[in-house]
Design a protein around this motif. Structure first.
Motif, short mmCIF file in Angstrom:
data_model
loop_
_atom_site.label_atom_id
_atom_site.label_comp_id
_atom_site.label_asym_id
_atom_site.label_seq_id
_atom_site.Cartn_x
_atom_site.Cartn_y
_atom_site.Cartn_z
N LYS A 97 0.85 -1.19 0.00
CA LYS A 97 0.00 0.00 0.00
C LYS A 97 0.89 1.24 0.00
O LYS A 97 1.81 1.36 0.81
N TYR A 99 0.56 5.32 0.30
CA TYR A 99 -0.27 6.48 0.63
C TYR A 99 0.44 7.74 0.17
O TYR A 99 1.58 8.01 0.58
N ASN A 238 -8.45 5.32 7.12
CA ASN A 238 -7.70 4.07 6.93
C ASN A 238 -7.48 3.33 8.26
O ASN A 238 -7.46 3.94 9.33
N LYS A 239 -7.31 2.03 8.16
CA LYS A 239 -7.13 1.16 9.33
C LYS A 239 -5.66 0.85 9.61
O LYS A 239 -5.34 0.05 10.48
N ASP A 240 -4.76 1.49 8.86
CA ASP A 240 -3.33 1.22 9.02
C ASP A 240 -2.63 2.22 9.92
O ASP A 240 -1.40 2.21 10.05
N ASP A 241 -3.41 3.11 10.54
CA ASP A 241 -2.87 4.14 11.42
C ASP A 241 -1.89 5.07 10.68
O ASP A 241 -0.92 5.56 11.26
N VAL A 249 2.74 0.37 3.54
CA VAL A 249 2.24 -0.68 4.43
C VAL A 249 2.17 -1.99 3.66
O VAL A 249 1.68 -2.04 2.53
N GLY A 252 -0.30 -5.14 6.79
CA GLY A 252 -0.73 -4.39 7.96
C GLY A 252 0.39 -3.73 8.74
O GLY A 252 0.13 -3.10 9.78
N LYS A 253 1.63 -3.82 8.26
CA LYS A 253 2.76 -3.24 8.97
C LYS A 253 3.36 -2.09 8.16
O LYS A 253 3.63 -2.24 6.96
N LYS A 254 3.59 -0.96 8.84
CA LYS A 254 4.20 0.18 8.17
C LYS A 254 5.70 -0.07 7.98
O LYS A 254 6.38 -0.57 8.89
#
Length: 279
Positions: A97, A99, A238-241, A249, A252-254
Motif C-alpha cells: 500500500k 499512501y 484508513n485502518k493502518d494508522d 504498508v 498491515g505493517k508500516k
C-alpha cells in the motif's frame, strides 16, 4: 395714470406673483418627490446588493457541493466508490500500500528517487501496488466531512489521476510519475494543480494521455471530482494508522526506518520491502 388703472395694475401684479409662487411650490414638491423616489431606489439597490452578496457568500463552494454528488468510478477500480486501486500482476502474492498526497513535496522526492524501482517491481510481479490518495495538504479532513481552506490542487490532481486511471493502469502510473517529477511538481505553497490547464499540460507528456480528448474532457468537467473526495476519505479513515504521506504498508505493517521515517532511498526501500515479502 388714473387711480383706477393703477389699482388694476397692482391687482394683476399680485395675481401674477401668486401664480408664480404656486408654480414654484409645485416644482419644489416635484423635486422633493423625485429625490425621495431616487433615495428609495438607492436604498433598495444597496439592500439588494447586500442580499446578493450574502447569498453568494453562503453558497457552497464547488468542492463542498461535490460532496453530495454521486461518485463516478474510474475503470480499473473496485471497492466502495471505486476507492480500491490495485495495480500489478495477479501472480504477485503480496500487496504494497502506498499512501500519497499529490501536493506532498516528500512524496515527490520519493517518486523521483524510488519511483522507478517501484514501477520495475510491479512490472516484474514482485508485488502489487495499492494506491491510497490523500488531500490533507488542501486542508481537507474528509473523515469528518470537512473541506479545508488551504487550496484545491490535491483534490483536482486526484480527480485527474482518476481520469488517467479510467484510461489504463499504465497511464495512471505514468501520469502520477509526471505530476511528481522535478519538472512539473510545484512547491507545496504554490497550488498550481488547481488549474485544469496545467494538469492537461503535464498529461501531454504521457503517451496514452497526449491530446486524449476523453481524458481532457473528464478533467475539465470534473467527472471524477466526487471520486477524488471519496479517495481522500478512504485515507482519512484508513485502518493502518497512517497519518502522513508518503507511507508504505505491507501485511498491515508500516515500513519505516529505525528513526520512524519512510524509506526515501532505493537501498532502504529494497531492504524493507524484501524483509516484508519474507514475513
Amino acid at each position: 395714470m388714473s387711480k383706477r388703472n393703477s389699482q388694476s395694475a397692482k391687482t394683476a401684479a399680485r395675481e401674477r406673483l401668486r401664480i408664480e409662487r404656486e408654480r414654484e411650490a409645485k416644482r419644489a414638491k416635484t423635486k422633493r418627490q423625485v429625490i425621495v423616489a431616487c433615495s428609495i431606489v438607492g436604498v433598495l439597490a444597496i439592500a439588494g446588493g447586500i442580499g446578493y452578496a450574502v447569498v453568494q457568500a453562503n453558497k457552497p463552494t464547488h468542492w463542498e457541493a461535490v460532496k453530495d454528488e454521486k461518485v463516478v468510478t474510474p475503470a480499473n477500480t473496485t471497492g466502495t466508490d471505486g476507492t480500491t486501486v490495485v495495480i500489478g500482476k495477479d501472480s504477485a502474492k503480496k500487496t504494497l500500500k502506498i499512501y500519497e498526497d499529490p501536493r506532498c513535496p516528500v512524496c515527490a522526492q520519493f517518486e523521483q528517487t524510488v519511483g522507478p524501482t517501484v514501477k520495475k517491481d510491479i512490472d516484474d510481479g514482485k508485488y502489487k501496488m495499492q494506491f491510497i490518495g490523500a488531500t490533507f495538504i488542501d486542508g481537507d479532513a474528509l473523515g469528518d466531512g470537512k473541506i479545508g481552506s488551504n487550496g484545491e490542487g490535491s483534490k483536482n490532481a486526484m480527480s485527474a489521476l482518476g481520469a488517467a486511471l479510467n484510461v489504463s493502469d499504465a497511464a495512471f502510473l505514468d501520469y502520477k510519475a509526471a505530476l511528481y517529477s522535478a519538472k512539473y511538481h510545484p512547491e507545496e505553497t504554490t497550488d498550481k494543480f488547481k488549474d485544469d490547464s496545467y494538469l492537461i499540460k503535464v498529461a501531454n507528456t504521457v503517451p496514452e494521455l497526449k491530446d486524449n480528448k476523453k481524458f481532457q474532457d473528464a478533467v475539465e468537467k470534473g467527472t471524477y471530482d466526487a471520486w477524488a473526495l471519496a479517495m481522500s476519505k478512504s485515507f482519512d479513515t484508513n485502518k493502518d494508522d497512517v497519518r502522513g504521506t508518503p507511507s508504505f504498508v505491507m501485511d498491515g505493517k508500516k515500513l519505516t526506518t529505525s528513526a520512524g521515517n519512510p524509506p526515501m532511498t532505493v537501498e532502504d526501500f529494497n531492504s524493507m520491502v524484501n524483509t516484508a515479502l519474507k514475513g
